[in-house]
Design a protein around this motif. Structure first.
Motif, PDB file in Angstrom:
ATOM      1  N   ASP A  29       0.831  -1.200   0.000  1.00  0.00           N
ATOM      2  CA  ASP A  29       0.000   0.000   0.000  1.00  0.00           C
ATOM      3  C   ASP A  29       0.869   1.256   0.000  1.00  0.00           C
ATOM      4  N   GLY A  34      -1.816   4.136  -5.224  1.00  0.00           N
ATOM      5  CA  GLY A  34      -3.163   4.101  -4.663  1.00  0.00           C
ATOM      6  C   GLY A  34      -3.235   3.144  -3.495  1.00  0.00           C
ATOM      7  N   HIS A  35      -4.443   2.699  -3.262  1.00  0.00           N
ATOM      8  CA  HIS A  35      -4.658   1.739  -2.172  1.00  0.00           C
ATOM      9  C   HIS A  35      -4.520   0.322  -2.714  1.00  0.00           C
ATOM     10  N   VAL A  37      -5.291  -2.328  -0.883  1.00  0.00           N
ATOM     11  CA  VAL A  37      -6.520  -2.920  -0.356  1.00  0.00           C
ATOM     12  C   VAL A  37      -7.343  -1.786   0.227  1.00  0.00           C
ATOM     13  N   GLU A  38      -8.610  -1.759  -0.110  1.00  0.00           N
ATOM     14  CA  GLU A  38      -9.490  -0.708   0.399  1.00  0.00           C
ATOM     15  C   GLU A  38      -9.643  -0.825   1.919  1.00  0.00           C
ATOM     16  N   VAL A  39      -9.842   0.309   2.569  1.00  0.00           N
ATOM     17  CA  VAL A  39      -9.981   0.341   4.022  1.00  0.00           C
ATOM     18  C   VAL A  39     -11.203  -0.456   4.470  1.00  0.00           C
ATOM     19  N   ALA A  40     -12.271  -0.421   3.685  1.00  0.00           N
ATOM     20  CA  ALA A  40     -13.480  -1.156   4.036  1.00  0.00           C
ATOM     21  C   ALA A  40     -13.253  -2.669   4.040  1.00  0.00           C
ATOM     22  N   VAL A  41     -12.255  -3.132   3.328  1.00  0.00           N
ATOM     23  CA  VAL A  41     -11.910  -4.556   3.309  1.00  0.00           C
ATOM     24  C   VAL A  41     -10.847  -4.850   4.358  1.00  0.00           C
TER      25      VAL A  41
END
Length: 68
Positions: A29, A34-35, A37-41
């Motif tokens: 990350d 960019g990301h 892994v998304e924060v929501a995951v």
């Protein structure tokens, strides 16, 4: 003195692998623009992983006491 049979304690390797994977995700990350892994995951994955690590450590506590 009687020798105790060798019994594998999975708590250390499970904890180590979890934190190495977590560090790898954070490193990817940080190095990517960019990301990774998304924060929501990521938040549920970390919480579930910590729960699994804690469960393994609790279930194998008696093995660690006998290894001393």
């Amino acid at each position: 003195m009687s020798e105790r049979p060798y019994r594998f304690d999975p708590a250390g390797p499970v904890t180590g692998i979890f934190f190495l994977l977590l560090a790898g995700i954070f490193l990817a990350d940080g190095l990517s623009g960019g990301h990774a892994v998304e924060v929501a995951v990521m938040v549920p994955v970390v919480l579930i992983g910590l729960g699994v690590v804690g469960t393994v450590r609790v279930l194998t506590r008696s093995r660690r006491r006998r290894l001393r």
